[in-house]
Write an enzyme that holds these catalytic residues in place. Sequence first.
Site, PDB file in Angstrom:
ATOM      1  N   LYS A 138       0.878  -1.455   0.355  1.00 18.95           N
ATOM      2  CA  LYS A 138       0.468   0.638   0.487  1.00 18.95           C
ATOM      3  C   LYS A 138       1.272   1.431  -0.410  1.00 18.95           C
ATOM      4  O   LYS A 138       1.578   1.451   0.526  1.00 18.95           O
ATOM      5  CB  LYS A 138      -1.099   0.124   1.095  1.00 18.95           C
TER       6      LYS A 138
ATOM      7  N   SER B   7      -9.852   2.305   2.511  1.00 25.28           N
ATOM      8  CA  SER B   7      -8.967   3.310   1.965  1.00 25.28           C
ATOM      9  C   SER B   7      -8.236   1.892   1.039  1.00 25.28           C
ATOM     10  O   SER B   7      -7.479   2.515   0.139  1.00 25.28           O
ATOM     11  CB  SER B   7      -8.152   4.334   2.861  1.00 25.28           C
TER      12      SER B   7
ATOM     13  N   SER C 106     -10.936   0.261   6.939  1.00 29.01           N
ATOM     14  CA  SER C 106      -9.971   0.584   5.622  1.00 29.01           C
ATOM     15  C   SER C 106      -9.105  -1.448   5.294  1.00 29.01           C
ATOM     16  O   SER C 106      -8.851  -1.077   4.408  1.00 29.01           O
ATOM     17  CB  SER C 106      -8.342   1.497   5.892  1.00 29.01           C
TER      18      SER C 106
END
Lengths: 95, 494
Positions: B79, B160, B184
């Site tokens: 990420k 997210s 998330s």
Amino acid sequence: MSIDKDTVNKIARLSRIAISDAEADKMVGELNGILAWVEQLGEVDVTGVEPMTAVIPNKLRLRDDVVTDGDVRDKVLANAPAKEGSFFGVPKVIE
Amino acid sequence: MTDFSRLGVAAIRDGVANGEFKAVEVAEALNTRVAAAKALNAFIVETPEMAVAAAQAVDADRAAGKPLGKMAGVPIGMKDLFCTEGVQTTAASHMLEGFVPTYESTVSANLWKAGAGMLGKLNLDQFAMGSSNETSYFGNVISPWRRNDGGNAALAPGGSSGGSSSAIAARLCPAATGTDTGGSIRQPAAFVGISGIKPTYGRCSRWGVVAFASSLDQAGPMARDVRDCAIMLEAMAGFDPKDSTSLDLPVPAWEAALNSDLKGKRIGIPREYRLDGIDEDIAKMWDNGIAWLKDAGAEIVDISLPHTKYALPAYYIIAPAEASSNLARYDGVRFGLRDLPEGAGLQDMYAATRAAGFGEEVRRRIMIGTYVLSAGFYDAYYTQAQKVRALIARDFENAWASCDLILAPTAPSAAFGLGEKNADPLSMYLNDVFAVPASLAGLPAMSVPGGLDKQGLPMGLQIIGKALDEQAVLNAGLAIEQRSGFTAEAGEWW
């Protein structure tokens, strides 16, 4: 508590975010919508409740008072948008 | 020939260790898949050469008879919230576009030490603020899933960690890192039919992770099954003196202790999560989950978490407040974007830089946070929210008197279409209603696939555990996985 455009402009100033007049107008509605919604927290009886400070009990550690880092000036400056020599460059602040 | 995209973390690790194939073959196969999946927009930066280099190192170690790490030969997605030395790290923002860290986050360093390699940096909601991956400066991530109505509406991969979820579901990588502040990891995992676990707050170091809300931010793994999550969490977790909230505890051998026999475990079903007007597919999946856990030997108990409805509003005070403080560092001086209008002074430079560098949702949250922390409002908003947070944590504490784990849906619906929830920030926030309470209490929580809804889209079941009891969470996840028969995957249209 409802906020007006002056308040939005004040918050923007405190946040150091430039906003246009049109953005401020739009923000009044958005922020009021969010704030009206979070205000339901006021219904909760919190008598005698301490505000949470640590989610998982954890003792703050003390470490030995020795240098464990540093001497990385060039690394620290590597991403500076406007470095000047071995310093961060900023617009003139003193006349 | 082996289709390496079908192998998970354990299968790749074991295949490499047993000499069935070379780590380099896996890395090259996945590099090819990543490069061919641009339509998903899951990656901001691709790093095929790093994946190959890490694989070569593993192959060399194996040839030399050296011991291999927990993730040896497994290429993963990272990420783009984790700082990676020498590789652009943006938090999906214009503010950090071009920012190349001179250091490595602890979690990513742990993964490289364990023998994993990096396929690239995964897209996300800007500064991890969002639930649909629509706030990224680098464009929306598209879910590989489509509805079964024959249309091809682009669906949200969740957020997210939307690049992570999309890439894993599309089999571009067997696993990826996620971070979870208010759901998330879990909500994107649920939206694409994969698994993901947010460990107890403090298990994974936050050092080198771009900060959003420090008292909530916690990294965790996302993968296609529970075992793979256990393996990767072992590699990510561990005490780090560089994070003051890092827990100084040994990392349990979660994988070795996986056991789906739940005899003696009591599973709490929180009645407050059965909202009025709950989606009927979600309700049915939840009932299925209850039956599966019962079948695994668990006892089901009704529990109450009375402050549930206040979790989201508390979160939307606390998280923006912490964000407004954390994001004060973006000043156009030390790193990141600088916007210096002609003749502007320092204050104008700050304001111009932050207006240009932050997207709309980030600006909105900073301003909310600034307001609730400002003089005269601090107690009414922030202190009150932290008191309510204490009550939410106490709800869980009380529940543990009668249960060991909690089962609930991960999200109130399956994935929605991109653009469907953009008009009103509040409707987007409400998608995290089931995920946020565990975040506020710092508890380990996992999402595993629970089935498909009537549109043919995945839904997730969430298991919440006691602090530090990731093992029980993983075990219950495994019990569900073994009974749900979830094998659906997205058709490869990209």
